[in-house]
Design an enzyme around this catalytic site. Structure first.
Site, PDB file in Angstrom:
ATOM      1  N   CYS A  72      64.292  59.153   0.784  1.00 12.38           N
ATOM      2  CA  CYS A  72      64.546  60.409   1.513  1.00 12.38           C
ATOM      3  C   CYS A  72      65.050  61.466   0.543  1.00 12.38           C
ATOM      4  CB  CYS A  72      65.643  60.217   2.563  1.00 12.38           C
ATOM      5  SG  CYS A  72      65.234  59.025   3.819  1.00 12.38           S
ATOM      6  N   CYS A 354      48.347  66.500   4.371  1.00 15.16           N
ATOM      7  CA  CYS A 354      49.702  65.957   4.178  1.00 15.16           C
ATOM      8  C   CYS A 354      50.327  66.583   2.930  1.00 15.16           C
ATOM      9  CB  CYS A 354      49.666  64.435   4.074  1.00 15.16           C
ATOM     10  SG  CYS A 354      48.573  63.841   2.805  1.00 15.16           S
TER      11      CYS A 354
END
Ligand SMILES: C[S@@+](CC[C@H](N)C(=O)[O-])C[C@H]1O[C@@H](n2cnc3c(N)ncnc32)[C@H](O)[C@@H]1O
Length: 397
Positions: A72, A354
């Site tokens: 993350c 994406c």
């Protein structure tokens, strides 16, 4: 120092002595003290040594591995501010284009949304890689994945303590069906514990269980996913995207559709009932086999699939095509593909991306012939800087 704004990767940017400095974990307007960790010709990289004042959008990340894990990168930003960051990123990237409509970003749950994870194994430890390195950090669980996957990680952790010749574990979960697939690479003596928590076990290409695939459901459609075929990792957002594509296809009154980079035929099958004909092109042969199987289990008869690279298979024989759907990997469209689409004079292009950086690059090569009707971002990957986009391009005149 004071941060001016964020870059596309969620790092703070500031200027000092005419040089740009990228600062990890620093937000707009934060007053900070920094230490340069890397000097480059055109820019420097820094870390924060002290926060004198923190941003209102800063939160304490829920994950205890956040500071070191490379999984993350924007968990220190409030949920809704993450969405604002992603919307702004798209607008900034498209600043030199005329866009008829920027649609609002679509988002869903911020945790437990991933239905796939790839874990690395080193000796008796399993986990993820540290930021920008191949050093392993051992994890008990990942907050981004569905808890059914975390249950498997728990068992795997015990298994790798005694089986020290494994290298990699990929876990995939079927949406709605909750079927679990585990793909292991390396050597293992005893996998009996694993068979209690997975439906499909594959070790180095060899299937151990009777079944070698799982089923996922999106909307009313069922999809077979096997070891090598791509499937979107976030089913909540995938369903929103597919429904929106369906609405667009209806509005455009599309009849003959090309579904390029079609994977297991997901999008083409989803919209097949709305059109006369779909042709999908995909390079991975297992994915094309899955696509053919998916066509059968969903009772669809107006879709066909071609195995091969899009750039080699697309040609100007597709004269009756009115709409092209493209959903390429992160590196975007091959130049040949753009050239053929420009030549074919198809009326509409629905571009699912994406990676907005390659999306912009590709649209630059289409913009003489196409207008950007709308761009809609989707938060497929919350807590990371990634953003998925759907962009409708309409042929001029
Ligand atoms: C982002 S995925 C999209 C898959 C599918 N549309 C979906 O939503 O599930 C990109 C797909 O393009 C395929 N692919 C990558 N390069 C390709 C190429 N040059 N030609 C054809 N397919 C390619 C990959 O195997 C993958 O299935």
């Amino acid at each position: 120092m004071k941060i001016d704004k964020l870059d596309y990767y969620g790092r703070g940017i500031l200027k000092f002595n005419n040089k740009v400095i990228f600062v990890e974990n620093a937000l707009k307007d934060e007053d900070i003290e920094i230490k340069i960790i890397k000097e480059n010709k055109k820019y420097n990289e820094a870390v924060v040594t002290k926060y004198n004042n923190k941003s209102d959008i800063r939160v304490t990340p829920k994950c205890r591995y956040y500071d070191i894990c490379g999984g993350c990168n924007i968990s220190h930003i409030k949920d809704l501010s993450q969405e604002e960051f992603k919307e702004n990123k798209i607008k900034e990237l498209f600043r030199n284009f005329y866009v008829d409509e920027y649609k609002k970003i679509e988002y869903n749950t911020f945790y437990n949304y991933r239905y796939k994870i790839v874990l690395h194994i080193k000796k008796d430890k399993i986990g993820l890689y540290k930021k920008s390195s191949n050093d392993l950090i051992e994890i008990d669980k990942c907050l981004l994945v569905h808890n059914k996957i975390n249950d498997v990680i728990k068992v795997l952790k015990e298994v790798v303590k005694r089986e020290t010749n494994l290298n990699k574990a990929t876990i995939k979960l079927g949406n709605i069906t909750n079927e679990v697939m585990l793909i292991l690479e390396g050597r293992i003596n005893d996998y009996s514990e694993l068979l209690k928590v997975v439906d499909v076990l594959i070790i180095n290409d060899k299937k151990i269980t009777k079944k070698d695939y799982i089923i996922s459901k999106i909307g009313n459609m069922k999809y077979k996913i096997s070891k090598n075929s791509f499937f979107q990792v976030n089913p909540y957002i995938t369903e929103k995207i597919y429904n929106d594509i369906g609405k667009t296809i209806k509005k455009l009154n599309s009849k003959n559709v090309l579904d390029l980079y079609c994977g297991t035929g997901t999008i083409g099958i989803y919209i097949s009932l709305l059109v006369d004909k779909v042709i999908g092109i995909e390079v991975v042969s297992d994915a094309v086999d899955d696509a053919k199987y998916n066509r059968k289990i969903n009772n669809i008869d107006n879709i066909s699939f071609i195995l091969g690279k899009v750039e080699a298979k697309i040609n100007d024989t597709y004269k009756d095509i009115d709409t092209v759907i493209v959903d390429p990997p992160r590196n975007g469209l091959h130049k040949n593909v753009i050239e053929v689409i420009n030549k074919l004079k198809v009326k509409n292009i629905i571009y699912i991306s994406c990676n907005p950086i390659t999306l912009v690059r590709d649209i630059e090569l289409l913009k003489d012939n196409y207008n950007i009707n709308y761009i809609k971002p989707y938060d497929m990957f919350p807590n990371t800087y990634h953003v998925e986009c759907v962009c409708l391009l309409k042929r001029k005149n």
